[in-house]
Design an enzyme around this catalytic site. Structure first.
Site, PDB file in Angstrom:
ATOM      1  CE  LYS A   1      41.713  48.537  29.711  1.00  0.00           C
ATOM      2  NZ  LYS A   1      40.784  48.033  30.249  1.00  0.00           N
TER       3      LYS A   1
ATOM      4  CG  ASP B   1      45.102  48.949  31.490  1.00  0.00           C
ATOM      5  OD1 ASP B   1      45.696  47.646  32.194  1.00  0.00           O
ATOM      6  OD2 ASP B   1      44.178  49.229  32.316  1.00  0.00           O
TER       7      ASP B   1
HETATM    8  O1  C5P Z   1      48.966  49.624  37.653  1.00  0.00           O
HETATM    9  P1  C5P Z   1      47.826  49.975  37.838  1.00  0.00           P
HETATM   10  O2  C5P Z   1      48.181  50.725  39.161  1.00  0.00           O
HETATM   11  O3  C5P Z   1      46.938  49.549  37.004  1.00  0.00           O
HETATM   12  O4  C5P Z   1      47.411  48.112  39.246  1.00  0.00           O
HETATM   13  C1  C5P Z   1      45.869  49.035  40.165  1.00  0.00           C
HETATM   14  C2  C5P Z   1      46.198  47.525  40.596  1.00  0.00           C
HETATM   15  O5  C5P Z   1      45.081  46.667  40.289  1.00  0.00           O
HETATM   16  C3  C5P Z   1      47.739  47.610  41.073  1.00  0.00           C
HETATM   17  O6  C5P Z   1      48.111  47.869  42.594  1.00  0.00           O
HETATM   18  C4  C5P Z   1      47.310  45.533  41.376  1.00  0.00           C
HETATM   19  O7  C5P Z   1      46.508  45.793  43.172  1.00  0.00           O
HETATM   20  C5  C5P Z   1      46.440  45.822  40.573  1.00  0.00           C
HETATM   21  N1  C5P Z   1      46.789  45.045  39.735  1.00  0.00           N
HETATM   22  C6  C5P Z   1      46.562  43.857  39.115  1.00  0.00           C
HETATM   23  N2  C5P Z   1      48.110  42.735  38.791  1.00  0.00           N
HETATM   24  C7  C5P Z   1      48.038  42.994  37.242  1.00  0.00           C
HETATM   25  C8  C5P Z   1      47.727  44.851  37.374  1.00  0.00           C
HETATM   26  C9  C5P Z   1      46.904  45.198  37.661  1.00  0.00           C
HETATM   27  O8  C5P Z   1      46.520  43.144  40.872  1.00  0.00           O
HETATM   28  N3  C5P Z   1      48.004  42.575  36.272  1.00  0.00           N
END
Ligand code: C5P
Length: 285
Positions: free
Chosen positions: A11, A137
């Site tokens: 994406k 995501d």
């Molecule tokens: O959800 P995911 O593991 O992909 O997110 C990785 C990191 O990115 C989270 O631990 C956070 O630090 C940051 N993040 C965030 N806000 C979001 C998505 C991700 O702060 N909406």
């Protein structure tokens, strides 16, 4: 043992607005995301005995429960009471740490594949709830079309009517850790002379709030964006997600090859470059 093959698209974020930091440490977003025609492949077969067997030849990809594919398969099997007797072979084309959602797409595709293989016919919301447990995501990749994303990523509203546009994806030989990018967003500053504002293109309006922190630390990305923006083939250029991939919206697909060669001449052949296009709607095929 028959196995089925699934395609997991990458994406890009055409836009990414950060609305603020939440008490749980995540950030509320408003982002327009669209699948693009670069694909990982997943082959999944049911086995008669044993545990999950996960195979991936790409260097640097964890093969244990740290891999989102394995976590998705375990979550699915434990939630619905299936023994995890699976052989999963992952072929990687989407680079890692790139802001292209490769791991998230692999995880979502695993959920969709297991729903089909086990014939569970799960409701969309059940799949979204599982996906949101795996990563912000992951829910997006269940809808297989362009969508507005909100919340921390778990609220997905598909949209219709976006055109497919040709793209050049450009990723230097380093990744950007997503937590780092978000945690430096608030106090980061713009680099004078680098354009961060909205760009109107055939793909939509481009803008990404994470460019500010990421460009401050990874200055090459700011230079790459500036370079792309003055090339005649390029209608707009932006970082995808938390980087390190930049995408250029091309005026015409044919002009991508000449641009790729010029880019390699300027920045070297260590840079991953990929000509592809957005897939705003799932094809009926
Ligand atoms: O959800 P995911 O593991 O992909 O997110 C990785 C990191 O990115 C989270 O631990 C956070 O630090 C940051 N993040 C965030 N806000 C979001 C998505 C991700 O702060 N909406």
């Amino acid at each position: 043992m028959d196995s089925m093959r699934w395609l997991a698209p990458a994406k890009i974020n055409l836009s990414l607005k950060i609305l603020g930091r939440r008490p749980d440490g995540f950030h509320n977003l408003s982002s327009l995301m669209v699948p693009v025609s670069v694909f990982d492949t997943l082959e999944i077969a049911l086995k008669d005995v044993g545990d999950i067997e996960f195979v991936c030849a790409a260097p640097g990809i964890p093969l244990d429960d740290g891999n989102l594919v394995v976590r998705a398969a375990r979550l699915f099997c434990s939630t619905f009471g299936f023994p995890p007797r699976l052989r999963i072979v992952l072929g990687k084309e989407i680079p890692h740490g790139a802001g292209l959602g490769g791991g998230s797409s692999d995880a979502a595709t695993t959920l969709l594949a297991l729903d089909a293989l086990f014939q569970t016919h799960l409701a969309r919301q059940t799949l979204v709830d599982l996906a949101a447990e795996l990563g912000s995501d992951v829910p997006f990749f269940l809808v297989q079309s362009a969508a507005w994303i909100s919340g921390r990523g778990e609220q997905v509203s598909p949209i219709e009517g976006l055109p497919s546009v040709p793209l050049l994806l450009v990723k230097p030989p380093f990744g950007v850790p997503t937590p780092w990018a978000y945690s430096h967003w608030k106090e980061s500053e713009e680099i004078p002379g680098v354009p961060y504002g909205e760009q109107s293109t055939a793909a939509g309006t481009l803008c990404n709030d994470l460019e500010r922190p990421v460009f401050q630390k990874y200055v090459l990305l700011a230079e790459l964006k500036r370079w792309l923006l003055v090339q005649p083939e390029v209608e707009g250029a932006l970082m995808s997600g938390s980087g390190s991939t930049l995408f250029a919206v091309l005026r015409q697909k044919q002009c991508g090859v000449a641009l790729k060669e010029r880019l390699e001449g300027e920045f070297g052949t260590q840079i991953w470059i990929c000509l592809c296009e957005t897939i705003p709607q799932k094809s009926d095929g």
